[in-house]
Design a protein around this motif. Structure first.
Motif, PDB file in Angstrom:
ATOM      1  N   ASP A   1      -4.695   2.447   6.630  1.00 51.22           N
ATOM      2  CA  ASP A   1      -5.785   3.426   6.508  1.00 51.22           C
ATOM      3  C   ASP A   1      -5.326   4.791   7.014  1.00 51.22           C
TER       4      ASP A   1
ATOM      5  N   ARG B   1       1.820  -4.975   4.343  1.00 48.86           N
ATOM      6  CA  ARG B   1       0.946  -5.629   5.317  1.00 48.86           C
ATOM      7  C   ARG B   1       0.931  -7.120   5.019  1.00 48.86           C
TER       8      ARG B   1
ATOM      9  N   ASP C   1      -3.620  -3.400   8.363  1.00 50.34           N
ATOM     10  CA  ASP C   1      -4.924  -2.911   7.898  1.00 50.34           C
ATOM     11  C   ASP C   1      -5.176  -1.516   8.475  1.00 50.34           C
TER      12      ASP C   1
ATOM     13  N   ARG D   1       0.837  -1.212   0.000  1.00 55.55           N
ATOM     14  CA  ARG D   1       0.000   0.000   0.000  1.00 55.55           C
ATOM     15  C   ARG D   1       0.867   1.255   0.000  1.00 55.55           C
TER      16      ARG D   1
END
Ligand code: IPM
Ligand code: MG
Length: 377
Positions: free
Chosen positions: A277, A139, A273, A117
């Motif tokens: 974000d 992740r 996770d 990400r």
């Protein structure tokens, strides 16, 4: 990580539902503009199939995924309450949990162990928390609390084993079996090894300076302890890259305070996770967060946002996350030139600031944004 560049690709095209359809249409405009030589093969996936067939990721889609070079995935609506499950499948009553998120299943079925990400603040994005942020989150994507080994009600056998094996279990012993629940966090040495190595390899390949290992080994001694111990051993193979470690709670504060102090972060599944974000929000939020779910045979790329059912079909949401996911897919396929073309075009459109979707304070549509990006290519 990237496979060899080749001429013709088979790409599984998985719009899913809600705004998944809108943003995939947008991504296609951009992919067509870079003239990727590919066939895009539609795959059924989503809430609709759960309701109709009891499976949000039908077997035919799994078979399709076995035959493609990569997949692009939109979004899925999921409302897996126990009540909804029992209404759909009455025999389930009292038997436990059935629905499992299709993306989580895809990650596990195809061993897509890396969730990559990137979170980059493109110059001119009015949603940037600070300019110059350029973080990459690795992740772990297949184990940890996502293992899916969960119980509610708790089986009597499990209760007995836990009573026998752990004195820490004593406070729960008096409870009825449905008065508590157990979700197992399962982390392996192999799983920890390969995700941390992927993060260091990435740092090495792209000249990144530092890798931060995110954990909570001071409390979650067994699983995070194993993770941290493994990470330390892997880091020894990369003496040129700065090794750093941080507790997951603390790093959320530090990231907000000093985002520029971080570079590559690597975390077990659930912490990854959450931290990803946070990082995505610092560079624009839902419209900008993109992911690669990467294994050795297959990779599935997706925007990190959900399906936002209330906006479905309105062509309102920002497609940049999905367009950047398509860019990541091209990188993985070895089509780096086309990937760069897309990223440059995205960066230019953001910098110019003439075309902006509602999240960026504008009123342009999903497809306006896609066309503006395509025009820069
Ligand atoms: C993500 C999402 C998923 C996850 C959900 C939709 C199951 O939050 O990709 O980060 O928890 O992994
Ligand atoms: Mg998430």
């Amino acid at each position: 990580m990237a496979s060899q560049s080749k001429k013709h690709y088979r790409i599984a095209w998985l719009p899913g539902d809600g705004v998944g359809q809108d943003v995939m249409e947008a991504a296609r405009i951009v992919l067509d503009k870079v003239q990727l030589d590919a066939e895009y093969i539609h795959g059924d996936i989503g809430w609709e199939f759960w309701c109709k067939e009891g499976d949000a990721l039908p077997q035919r889609t799994i078979e399709l995924l076995k035959t493609v070079d990569a997949a692009l995935f939109g979004a899925i609506t999921s409302k897996p309450t126990k009540q909804a499950e029992e209404e759909l499948v009455p025999e389930l009553k009292g038997k436990g949990l059935l629905y499992r998120s299709p993306i989580v299943r895809m990650r596990q079925l195809f061993d897509l162990y890396i969730c990559l990400r990137p979170c980059k603040a493109y110059t001119g994005n009015p949603l940037n928390y600070r300019d110059g942020i350029d973080l990459v989150v690795f992740r772990e994507n297949t184990e940890d609390l996502y293992a899916g080994v969960e119980f509610h009600p708790v089986p009597q056998e499990l209760k007995e084993v836990l009573s026998k094996l752990s004195k820490n279990f004593a406070p729960f012993e008096k409870l009825e079996l449905d008065e508590y629940a157990v979700s197992c966090k399962i982390n392996t040495r192999k799983g920890s090894e390969r995700i941390v190595r992927a993060a260091f390899e990435f740092a090495k390949k792209y000249g990144r300076k530092k890798v931060t290992i995110v954990h909570k080994a001071n409390v979650v001694r067994a699983t995070d302890g194993l993770y941290l111990e493994t990470a330390k051993a892997v880091a020894k193979d990369y003496p040129e890259i700065e090794y750093d470690e941080a507790n997951v709670d603390a790093i959320t504060m530090w990231l907000l305070k000093n985002p520029h102090n971080y570079d590559v972060l690597v975390a077990p599944n659930l912490y990854g996770d959450i931290v990803s974000d946070l990082c995505a929000q610092m560079v624009g939020g839902l419209g900008f967060g993109c992911s690669g779910n990467i294994g050795t045979q297959l990779a599935v790329f997706e925007p990190t946002h959900g399906s936002a059912p209330k906006y479905a079909g309105q062509y309102k949401v920002n497609p940049i996350a999905t367009i950047l996911a398509a860019k990541m897919m091209l990188d993985w396929l070895g089509e780096t030139e086309k990937a760069e073309q897309i990223e440059r075009a995205v960066a230019e459109v953001i910098k110019e600031g003439k075309v902006r979707t509602y999240d960026m304070g504008g009123s342009h549509s999903t497809l306006d944004m896609a066309r503006a990006i395509a025009e820069k290519i």
